[in-house]
Design a protein around this motif. Structure first.
Motif, short mmCIF file in Angstrom:
data_model
loop_
_atom_site.label_atom_id
_atom_site.label_comp_id
_atom_site.label_asym_id
_atom_site.label_seq_id
_atom_site.Cartn_x
_atom_site.Cartn_y
_atom_site.Cartn_z
N LEU A 171 0.93 -1.24 0.02
CA LEU A 171 0.01 -0.02 -0.11
C LEU A 171 0.96 1.43 0.04
N TYR A 192 -7.00 -6.72 1.32
CA TYR A 192 -6.42 -5.50 0.80
C TYR A 192 -7.38 -4.38 0.58
N PRO A 193 -8.52 -4.80 -0.08
CA PRO A 193 -9.86 -3.72 -0.05
C PRO A 193 -9.97 -2.83 1.21
N GLU A 213 -6.99 -0.58 2.25
CA GLU A 213 -7.04 0.37 1.33
C GLU A 213 -7.92 1.58 1.69
N GLN A 214 -9.19 1.09 2.12
CA GLN A 214 -10.08 2.06 2.45
C GLN A 214 -9.67 2.86 3.68
N TYR A 229 -6.30 3.35 4.41
CA TYR A 229 -5.35 4.26 4.00
C TYR A 229 -5.67 5.57 3.48
N PHE A 230 -7.08 5.22 2.70
CA PHE A 230 -7.47 6.43 2.02
C PHE A 230 -8.36 7.49 2.85
N GLU A 231 -8.73 6.94 4.02
CA GLU A 231 -9.65 7.83 4.80
C GLU A 231 -8.84 9.04 5.43
#
Lengths: 328, 272
Positions: free
Chosen positions: A283, A319-320, A323-324, A326-328
């Motif tokens: 990531l 992973y999803p 990712e979620q 990570y992007f918040e």
């Protein structure tokens, strides 16, 4: 003259050929009928044989592969403890058939009746045999009972798709008794229920103080890649740390052979830590999930069965959500 | 004796005459096959799909195609979650690519996405929904108008297209509709990586009672408003789509994502 003799020999050859063809066809039909009968006879037989673990504890060791029509879903370990008061069963396998065959084996080899069943977590390879134990109290933690109530039937349906006929007549049957963590006496054995989590939202380990056997459920995998579909890896690592403090003589993992040392714990710990760090660093580098799926796996994990398959499944699951976050 | 032999030969020659056109046809077929091989054009679909002829017509309008390994499509062997199947397409070594069309032969909605890389790299990765096992393909069009087709089979037990989006089961999806989150990674030895996520249900219209509702177009423009790349997306792109693309770092500053869904909702966001 020559032509007509040629013709008659051709005719002869032709009839011979047809005769041989019919004989062969007949033979094939007979053989395949015989074969079919053989297959039918052995089709739904898990051929369960329990192996002893010290004195009075036994385990049915399952395959270390993934669910298939070949193994009928028999991929996990189910165990039992023979006490003076009767038999305690820990996990019931992947189907009604498995539960029935397990019960027949236990009752015919011990000559005793079953007094208690425990479910270590809600995964289908560990509880779908419950149906064969409807007349016995089936005990588990509240969290596990809740998940079996809500997801059991969906997991059952999914397993029908994966293993087919072996599942026939199987329905999800929830535990009938909610227990609290702590010590209890069953059949004269001092049994400790340990509430943990990480492999799933609620995992139950069982420590038999009388024999020194630790039933770790799927918190420990041995020579088999840990399944992380419902995992929280940090919590799982914490749970392993707690299990490591126990002074056990034997460790029965959820999947793979029985051990007496720390090896299986260290192995599970090593893989999970590596997986978490690897995905986090993927990531951090901006890798897409399809690139994370193709990462090279370290040689030291070669001993873990179905490594690539389970790694990919793990990435697709974890992973999803990473990712979620990570992007918040 | 001699006479009868001559007669036989004569009759054979006579009967052979009608065969000559057949020889011509065979010769022509052989010639055609040689020409095809010389142009690197295999005659059969390497994925042996029952629907190749159909998708060739529907999606590529029966235009010239070559099956080409340099169009790399990566999908997992098995779609664990049919609502979120990762796919990446990378085209390397066949010159400038004008457009890449992604499609799944056996999906109820076969088109997944068309990508016009323009000034960025011919690479894109995201997740999509799948209904059953199917070939997943990318066709990359070069300047000469030829589609270079690559792909692989995806195994799936199905159900991804006819299920409602997850957001439909929550009440708050409207509040975040069209929100964009993005990040850029500078990479030393190759183009930078841009990843962005757009909040959108991406409903296929195949789930009972839920009409289709999906992003149709996305454009990346530089700070001067010049088009860098654009995407036409279809219903099978996963809910809250997450895209990865690669581009030269100098293009990034002030890059803007524009988009529109089939209900006319607009996206207009500077990426960072």
């Amino acid at each position: 003259m020559t032509i007509s003799s040629n013709l008659s020999s051709f005719r002869q050859m032709h009839t011979d050929y047809i005769k041989r063809l019919f004989k062969t066809i007949l033979l094939v039909i007979v053989l395949s009928l015989f074969n079919l009968q053989l297959i039918n006879a052995s089709e739904l037989d898990y051929e369960l044989v329990a192996e002893p673990v010290g004195e009075g504890t036994y385990v049915f060791i399952g395959s270390t592969k993934y669910f298939s029509k070949k193994n009928g879903g028999n991929i996990a370990n189910a165990a039992y403890i023979v006490t003076n008061g009767g038999v305690i069963v820990i996990d019931t396998g992947s189907s009604y058939q498995y539960g029935k065959q397990m019960r027949e084996y236990i009752e015919s080899t011990t000559g005793m009746s079953i007094i208690k069943v425990f479910n270590t977590h809600h995964h289908p390879d560990h509880f779908l045999g419950n149906q064969a134990f409807k007349d016995v109290p089936i005990a588990s933690l509240q969290g596990i009972v809740n998940t079996i109530d809500s997801q059991g039937e969906a997991l059952n349906t999914n397993l029908y798709a994966l293993v087919g006929d072996w599942m026939k007549e199987t329905v999800a049957y929830s535990p009938t008794e909610v227990i609290a963590p702590g010590k209890m006496t069953v059949g004269g054995h001092e049994i400790e229920i340990i509430a943990l989590n990480g492999h799933t939202d609620s995992d139950m380990a069982i420590y038999d103080h009388t024999t020194g056997v630790l039933f770790a459920g799927d918190l420990i995998f041995h020579d088999r890649t840990p399944a992380v579909a419902n995992a929280n890896i940090q919590n799982w690592l914490n749970s392993i740390r707690q299990l490591q403090e126990l002074d056990y003589k034997y460790l029965i993992a959820g999947h793979g052979p029985v051990t007496t040392d720390q090896h299986a714990m260290l192995q599970t710990n090593d893989y999970l830590s590596w997986l978490h760090e690897t995905l986090q660093s993927a990531l951090d580098k901006g890798l897409d999930i399809s690139e994370a799926l193709q990462l090279e796996l370290p040689k030291r994990f070669q001993a873990l069965d179905i490594l690539h398959e389970e790694y990919k499944r793990g990435v697709l699951q974890l992973y999803p959500s990473m990712e979620q976050a990570y992007f918040e | 004796m001699t006479n009868s032999k001559q007669l036989k030969i004569h009759s054979i020659l006579k009967t052979n005459k009608p065969l000559q056109p057949a020889f011509k046809i065979i010769f022509n077929l052989l010639l055609l096959a040689t020409v095809n091989i010389a142009y690197g054009q295999p005659i059969v679909d390497p994925l042996d799909s029952p629907s190749w002829d159909l998708v060739h017509k529907l999606i590529l309008s029966n235009e010239a195609v070559v099956f080409d390994d340099r169009v790399k499509v990566v999908v997992p062997d098995m779609a664990e979650d049919p609502m979120n199947v990762p796919v990446s397409v990378n085209v390397d070594g066949i010159g400038e690519i004008e457009e890449i069309r992604l499609f799944a032969d056996l999906n109820p909605i076969k088109e997944i996405l068309n990508f016009h890389p323009g000034k960025i790299e011919p690479f894109i990765a995201f997740r999509f929904k799948v209904q059953q096992s199917t070939p997943v393909r990318a066709a990359a069009r070069t300047k000469d108008g030829v589609w270079h087709v690559g792909g692989s089979w995806l195994d799936a037990t199905g159900g991804g297209c006819t299920a409602p989006s997850m957001g439909r089961t929550l009440d708050n999806w409207v509040d975040t509709l069209g929100d964009v989150k993005s990040r850029l990674w500078s990479r030393a030895d190759r183009p930078d990586r841009l990843r962005f996520r757009i909040m959108h249900p991406m409903d296929t219209g195949l789930a009972p009672g839920i009409p289709e509702f999906y992003i149709e177009t996305l454009e990346l423009k530089d700070k001067h408003g010049e088009l860098l790349a654009h995407i036409e997306s279809y219903q099978p792109v996963s809910e809250n789509p997450f895209f990865s693309v690669d581009l030269e770092s100098k293009l990034f500053e002030g890059i803007v994502l524009y988009g529109r869904d089939n209900s006319g909702n607009l996206i207009n966001q500077v990426l960072q």
